[in-house]
Design an enzyme around this catalytic site. Structure first.
Site, PDB file in Angstrom:
ATOM      1  N   CYS A   2     -45.839 -21.885   4.637  1.00 14.70           N
ATOM      2  CA  CYS A   2     -46.769 -22.353   3.607  1.00 14.70           C
ATOM      3  C   CYS A   2     -48.206 -21.955   3.986  1.00 14.70           C
ATOM      4  O   CYS A   2     -48.540 -21.808   5.152  1.00 14.70           O
ATOM      5  CB  CYS A   2     -46.764 -23.867   3.409  1.00 14.70           C
ATOM      6  SG  CYS A   2     -45.143 -24.544   3.096  1.00 14.70           S
ATOM      7  N   ARG A  27     -47.515 -16.201   3.367  1.00 20.31           N
ATOM      8  CA  ARG A  27     -46.969 -17.288   4.188  1.00 20.31           C
ATOM      9  C   ARG A  27     -45.886 -18.085   3.479  1.00 20.31           C
ATOM     10  O   ARG A  27     -45.219 -18.931   4.093  1.00 20.31           O
ATOM     11  CB  ARG A  27     -48.096 -18.263   4.579  1.00 20.31           C
ATOM     12  CG  ARG A  27     -49.222 -17.610   5.320  1.00 20.31           C
ATOM     13  CD  ARG A  27     -50.259 -18.640   5.696  1.00 20.31           C
ATOM     14  NE  ARG A  27     -49.686 -19.650   6.555  1.00 20.31           N
ATOM     15  CZ  ARG A  27     -49.594 -19.565   7.864  1.00 20.31           C
ATOM     16  NH1 ARG A  27     -50.039 -18.499   8.475  1.00 20.31           N
ATOM     17  NH2 ARG A  27     -49.054 -20.528   8.563  1.00 20.31           N
ATOM     18  N   TRP A  75     -43.436 -22.453   1.065  1.00 14.41           N
ATOM     19  CA  TRP A  75     -42.139 -21.941   1.487  1.00 14.41           C
ATOM     20  C   TRP A  75     -41.309 -23.189   1.744  1.00 14.41           C
ATOM     21  O   TRP A  75     -41.537 -23.921   2.702  1.00 14.41           O
ATOM     22  CB  TRP A  75     -42.273 -21.098   2.748  1.00 14.41           C
ATOM     23  CG  TRP A  75     -41.013 -20.415   3.163  1.00 14.41           C
ATOM     24  CD1 TRP A  75     -40.564 -19.195   2.745  1.00 14.41           C
ATOM     25  CD2 TRP A  75     -40.044 -20.900   4.106  1.00 14.41           C
ATOM     26  NE1 TRP A  75     -39.374 -18.899   3.361  1.00 14.41           N
ATOM     27  CE2 TRP A  75     -39.025 -19.925   4.197  1.00 14.41           C
ATOM     28  CE3 TRP A  75     -39.924 -22.058   4.873  1.00 14.41           C
ATOM     29  CZ2 TRP A  75     -37.921 -20.072   5.026  1.00 14.41           C
ATOM     30  CZ3 TRP A  75     -38.818 -22.204   5.692  1.00 14.41           C
ATOM     31  CH2 TRP A  75     -37.837 -21.216   5.759  1.00 14.41           C
ATOM     32  N   ASN A 101     -48.602 -27.987   5.577  1.00 17.07           N
ATOM     33  CA  ASN A 101     -47.780 -26.882   6.067  1.00 17.07           C
ATOM     34  C   ASN A 101     -47.077 -27.385   7.316  1.00 17.07           C
ATOM     35  O   ASN A 101     -47.733 -27.691   8.306  1.00 17.07           O
ATOM     36  CB  ASN A 101     -48.689 -25.677   6.393  1.00 17.07           C
ATOM     37  CG  ASN A 101     -47.981 -24.618   7.208  1.00 17.07           C
ATOM     38  OD1 ASN A 101     -46.772 -24.491   7.154  1.00 17.07           O
ATOM     39  ND2 ASN A 101     -48.732 -23.850   7.972  1.00 17.07           N
ATOM     40  N   GLY A 102     -45.741 -27.484   7.251  1.00 15.31           N
ATOM     41  CA  GLY A 102     -45.001 -27.965   8.418  1.00 15.31           C
ATOM     42  C   GLY A 102     -43.836 -28.836   7.997  1.00 15.31           C
ATOM     43  O   GLY A 102     -43.396 -28.778   6.836  1.00 15.31           O
ATOM     44  N   GLU A 488     -33.877  -2.360  14.255  1.00  9.84           N
ATOM     45  CA  GLU A 488     -35.084  -2.587  13.462  1.00  9.84           C
ATOM     46  C   GLU A 488     -34.968  -1.899  12.097  1.00  9.84           C
ATOM     47  O   GLU A 488     -35.358  -2.466  11.069  1.00  9.84           O
ATOM     48  CB  GLU A 488     -36.306  -2.081  14.250  1.00  9.84           C
ATOM     49  CG  GLU A 488     -37.630  -2.110  13.530  1.00  9.84           C
ATOM     50  CD  GLU A 488     -38.082  -3.504  13.072  1.00  9.84           C
ATOM     51  OE1 GLU A 488     -37.466  -4.509  13.453  1.00  9.84           O
ATOM     52  OE2 GLU A 488     -39.049  -3.558  12.298  1.00  9.84           O
ATOM     53  N   LYS A 492     -35.203  -3.850   8.573  1.00  6.91           N
ATOM     54  CA  LYS A 492     -36.187  -3.494   7.536  1.00  6.91           C
ATOM     55  C   LYS A 492     -35.492  -3.311   6.198  1.00  6.91           C
ATOM     56  O   LYS A 492     -35.947  -3.770   5.172  1.00  6.91           O
ATOM     57  CB  LYS A 492     -36.891  -2.191   7.883  1.00  6.91           C
ATOM     58  CG  LYS A 492     -38.152  -2.066   8.599  1.00  6.91           C
ATOM     59  CD  LYS A 492     -39.252  -3.036   8.522  1.00  6.91           C
ATOM     60  CE  LYS A 492     -38.946  -4.422   8.944  1.00  6.91           C
ATOM     61  NZ  LYS A 492     -39.553  -4.927  10.108  1.00  6.91           N
ATOM     62  N   GLU A 495     -34.065  -6.751   4.758  1.00 16.22           N
ATOM     63  CA  GLU A 495     -35.013  -7.799   4.348  1.00 16.22           C
ATOM     64  C   GLU A 495     -35.791  -7.446   3.089  1.00 16.22           C
ATOM     65  O   GLU A 495     -36.160  -8.334   2.333  1.00 16.22           O
ATOM     66  CB  GLU A 495     -35.955  -8.193   5.483  1.00 16.22           C
ATOM     67  CG  GLU A 495     -36.973  -7.166   5.870  1.00 16.22           C
ATOM     68  CD  GLU A 495     -37.857  -7.625   7.018  1.00 16.22           C
ATOM     69  OE1 GLU A 495     -38.241  -8.794   7.065  1.00 16.22           O
ATOM     70  OE2 GLU A 495     -38.160  -6.782   7.878  1.00 16.22           O
ATOM     71  N   HIS A 511     -15.717   0.385  18.640  1.00 17.81           N
ATOM     72  CA  HIS A 511     -15.152  -0.928  18.940  1.00 17.81           C
ATOM     73  C   HIS A 511     -15.140  -1.855  17.735  1.00 17.81           C
ATOM     74  O   HIS A 511     -15.104  -3.066  17.893  1.00 17.81           O
ATOM     75  CB  HIS A 511     -15.929  -1.562  20.111  1.00 17.81           C
ATOM     76  CG  HIS A 511     -15.883  -0.716  21.341  1.00 17.81           C
ATOM     77  ND1 HIS A 511     -14.775  -0.634  22.157  1.00 17.81           N
ATOM     78  CD2 HIS A 511     -16.799   0.138  21.853  1.00 17.81           C
ATOM     79  CE1 HIS A 511     -15.031   0.216  23.139  1.00 17.81           C
ATOM     80  NE2 HIS A 511     -16.253   0.696  22.969  1.00 17.81           N
ATOM     81  N   LYS A 610     -44.116 -14.961   6.131  1.00 17.92           N
ATOM     82  CA  LYS A 610     -44.642 -14.150   7.225  1.00 17.92           C
ATOM     83  C   LYS A 610     -44.667 -14.901   8.556  1.00 17.92           C
ATOM     84  O   LYS A 610     -44.264 -14.358   9.571  1.00 17.92           O
ATOM     85  CB  LYS A 610     -46.059 -13.702   6.852  1.00 17.92           C
ATOM     86  CG  LYS A 610     -46.670 -12.730   7.813  1.00 17.92           C
ATOM     87  CD  LYS A 610     -46.047 -11.362   7.652  1.00 17.92           C
ATOM     88  CE  LYS A 610     -46.544 -10.378   8.677  1.00 17.92           C
ATOM     89  NZ  LYS A 610     -45.607  -9.262   8.842  1.00 17.92           N
TER      90      LYS A 610
HETATM   91  C1  F6R Z   1     -39.270  -8.758  10.131  1.00 20.47           C
HETATM   92  C2  F6R Z   1     -40.215  -9.770  10.528  1.00 20.47           C
HETATM   93  C3  F6R Z   1     -39.723 -10.941  11.303  1.00 20.47           C
HETATM   94  C4  F6R Z   1     -40.730 -11.281  12.424  1.00 20.47           C
HETATM   95  C5  F6R Z   1     -40.312 -12.580  13.115  1.00 20.47           C
HETATM   96  C6  F6R Z   1     -41.216 -12.915  14.274  1.00 20.47           C
HETATM   97  O1  F6R Z   1     -39.887  -7.721   9.462  1.00 20.47           O
HETATM   98  O2  F6R Z   1     -41.373  -9.681  10.236  1.00 20.47           O
HETATM   99  O3  F6R Z   1     -38.462 -10.724  11.816  1.00 20.47           O
HETATM  100  O4  F6R Z   1     -40.766 -10.231  13.321  1.00 20.47           O
HETATM  101  O5  F6R Z   1     -40.339 -13.630  12.185  1.00 20.47           O
HETATM  102  O6  F6R Z   1     -42.535 -13.081  13.860  1.00 20.47           O
HETATM  103  P1  F6R Z   1     -43.723 -13.023  14.878  1.00 20.47           P
HETATM  104  O7  F6R Z   1     -43.790 -11.652  15.424  1.00 20.47           O
HETATM  105  O8  F6R Z   1     -44.927 -13.354  14.042  1.00 20.47           O
HETATM  106  O9  F6R Z   1     -43.453 -14.030  15.931  1.00 20.47           O
END
Ligand code: F6R
Length: 615
Positions: A2, A27, A75, A101-102, A488, A492, A495, A511, A610
């Site tokens: 949030c 966020r 969120w 937020n929390g 990764e 990407k 998501e 396997h 985020k």
């Molecule tokens: C994927 C992504 C998430 C963050 C994860 C950790 O694209 O952004 O998987 O990498 O939530 O976030 P941080 O790096 O902010 O601790």
């Protein structure tokens, strides 16, 4: 997660709060709301959906006059995203209004108690419980709002960044923080409140970041009064000068933040080693490391804790640290580590990697490691973030604000920092030859221009995206340094496009995952020059004989894989150890273009946010 925003001063609060919410939408973006004090009443408007939906609703339903207000972009944690569960929330009397937020973990028992005392709840949220608890304390103890907030917060368990005001005291906003970020922008007899500084960057360069367990009473015409929530002791305000500028948080001509951030990589990698990597002189200088180098050199182990993309950067680090510095490395999901009663000693060094510096699990892992006596080093992007402050020392990545929810430039700059640390340690320990050391310094210096070259292949990647955009499953394979890149790449894609994708070490294919391969299945293989090149070629042959469609990331000039693969994405030559910094680029672009073609919300993919400030 949030985002929260607040304003009190002489200006119209509405445009400031609305723009602030747009900047904080990364966020959380499942609902939004705003509560303005119009001079006699609180005008409140909230809705399921994005900030743009809120804006449309406000234009039809709510007067926007007023110099005091709070806003929220959500969120969801407690209660589905709908109009009622959106913030802000009123207390039963309608006098108090709050954004949060929390998570309040013990809200059920508090709610029961309040219901027994006659309170009525309209939403399913923990936040509505908190604002009524504050109201209850205020009434029963006959105290002012600030004191009531303090007493109430001493009864709750959980995490919060809150802003609350009372319509009968419209020259004051009370804020508090535990576990979720909260910045206060200080203007000329005006104050801004936000989850990060982006909502107020054009108004002031001065900000206070509240620490955990601190609250502040922000009153017009007065100094900010900061207190410890636990014991009411006064805290001297520490005003920081912000490094952020407006340009950094705008799209700068790109359609999406994610694309802008992908294209920023050459310059932000350069920023990350500016003044730290002096390739010609053979020097790596990392401020946060110099004083603690012995801790690393004498460490029994390095344990890396992180989540998501940052965890993938940690996996790359495992290869480079062990290869060059000969220090054993373990890479842990922070969420598992914190609950596992791990064996940690004072001879361990723990590295926490986090773009946001706010991820709840990573923060908890940092606290646990510190409790157990380990030296904890942070690699964060957001300056002044909670994790960067909770660690003993650390290095910032200097990637600039990353606003697209999918992490891109954070990943490559994290690897850049980790590479510099590994080279520095190897040099100090004498585990790397001078020629290898100098070679890698020079090669690292060339990475920004190689990343630019990789980005120049964008058009050919668009063509590949067109062909595979309707696939329902993807496999990503890599070996050695490029195994984490495969993970990764798959993350990407899933998501932002919502296509199912799995990353595997190429040799693991036999396997199990090989059973998935048929003529429909696209398999992205990272097949650049490496010690394992021949083995990767064999893996590609195995896929080919099962008719899978091969999209290979290859080194410019490669002929063998080019013959075998159905499609290729070229990257410039780099030593294998540095190759993740370039091989990751086409995978970011491929995901971006597929998601775009599928009309996904690239910057704000569904269900994500985020900064994951809840566990
Ligand atoms: C994927 C992504 C998430 C963050 C994860 C950790 O694209 O952004 O998987 O990498 O939530 O976030 P941080 O790096 O902010 O601790």
């Amino acid at each position: 997660m949030c985002g929260i925003v607040g304003y009190i001063g002489k200006r119209d609060a509405y445009p400031i709060i609305l723009n602030g919410l747009k900047r904080l939408e990364y966020r959380g973006y499942d609902s939004a709301g705003i509560a303005l004090y119009d001079g006699s009443e609180i005008q409140l408007c909230k809705t399921k959906g994005k900030v743009a939906d809120l804006e449309a609703k406000v234009s039809k339903e709510m007067p926007t006059k007023g110099n005091l207000g709070i806003g929220h972009t959500r969120w969801a944690t407690h209660g589905i995203p709908n109009d009622v569960n959106s913030h802000p929330h009123f207390s039963n009397s309608g006098n108090l209004v709050i954004i949060h937020n929390g998570i309040i973990e013990n809200y059920t028992s508090i709610k029961k108690e309040l219901i027994n005392r006659g309170y009525i709840f309209y939403s399913d949220t923990d936040t509505e419980v908190l604002v009524n608890l504050i109201e209850d304390v205020k009434k029963n103890e006959n105290v002012k709002l600030g004191k009531a907030v303090q007493i109430a917060l001493n009864q709750v368990v959980g995490a919060y960044a809150i802003a609350v005001y009372d319509k009968n005291k419209p020259d004051e906003i009370v804020v508090a923080k535990l576990g979720s970020p909260l910045a206060i922008g200080i203007g000329d007899d005006e104050f801004f409140i936000a989850s990060d500084a982006s909502p107020f960057i054009e108004f002031t360069n001065n900000a206070i970041y509240l620490e955990d367990e601190e609250m502040a009473i922000i009153r017009l015409g007065r100094e900010i009064n900061i207190r410890k929530i636990k014991d009411d002791s006064l805290v001297a305000p520490y005003i920081q000068e912000l490094q952020l500028n407006l340009e950094q948080i705008e799209k700068g001509g790109y359609d999406h933040f994610m694309l802008k951030e992908i294209y920023e990589q050459p310059s932000v990698i350069q920023d990350t080693f500016r003044g730290r990597l002096l390739a010609d002189k053979g020097i790596i200088r990392l401020g946060g490391l110099e004083d603690y180098i012995e801790k690393f050199v004498n460490a029994d182990r390095i344990i890396i804790v992180a989540c998501g993309t940052s965890w993938h950067a940690g996996l790359v680090a495992e290869y480079i640290f062990e290869d060059w510095a000969r220090i054993p490395v373990e890479v842990e999901y922070a969420s598992e580590f914190r609950y596992r009663n791990p064996v940690i000693t004072e001879k361990d060094v723990v590295i926490a990697i986090s773009q946001s510096g706010e991820t709840a699990d990573t923060l908890a892992a940092v606290k646990l490691a510190k409790e157990k006596g380990a030296f904890v080093y942070g690699i964060c992007n957001v300056v002044g973030s909670t994790i960067s402050r909770a660690t003993h020392s650390g290095t910032y990545t200097h990637a600039g604000p990353e606003i697209g929810v999918a992490s891109t430039k954070a990943f490559t700059t994290q690897i850049t920092v980790l590479t510099m640390i590994a080279l520095k340690l190897a040099k100090v320990k004498g585990t790397i030859s001078q020629s290898d050391y100098m070679l890698h310094l020079r090669e690292l210096d060339l990475i920004p221009s190689k990343v630019s070259t990789a980005l120049d292949k964008n058009d050919s990647i668009i063509e590949i995206a067109k062909i595979f955009k309707d696939a329902t499953n993807f496999l990503y394979l890599g070996r050695g340094y490029n195994f984490p890149v495969a993970l990764e790449g798959a993350l990407k894609l899933k998501e932002i496009s919502y296509i199912h994708a799995e990353g595997y070490p190429a040799a693991e294919m036999k396997h199990g995952p090989i059973a998935l391969i048929d003529e429909q299945m696209p398999i992205v293989v990272i097949a650049v020059n490496s010690n394992h090149y021949d083995k990767v070629v064999s893996n590609i042959q195995e896929i080919k004989s099962r008719k899978g469609k091969i999209i290979a990331v290859v080194t410019e000039g490669d002929t063998i894989v080019r013959e075998l693969a159905d499609y290729i994405m070229e990257v410039p030559y780099t030593p294998e150890t540095l190759s993740p910094l370039v091989t990751t680029i086409p995978l970011q672009l491929l995901s971006y273009h597929i998601a775009l073609m599928l009309k996904r919300n690239v910057d704000q993919p569904r269900n994500l946010a985020k900064a994951v400030t809840v566990e």
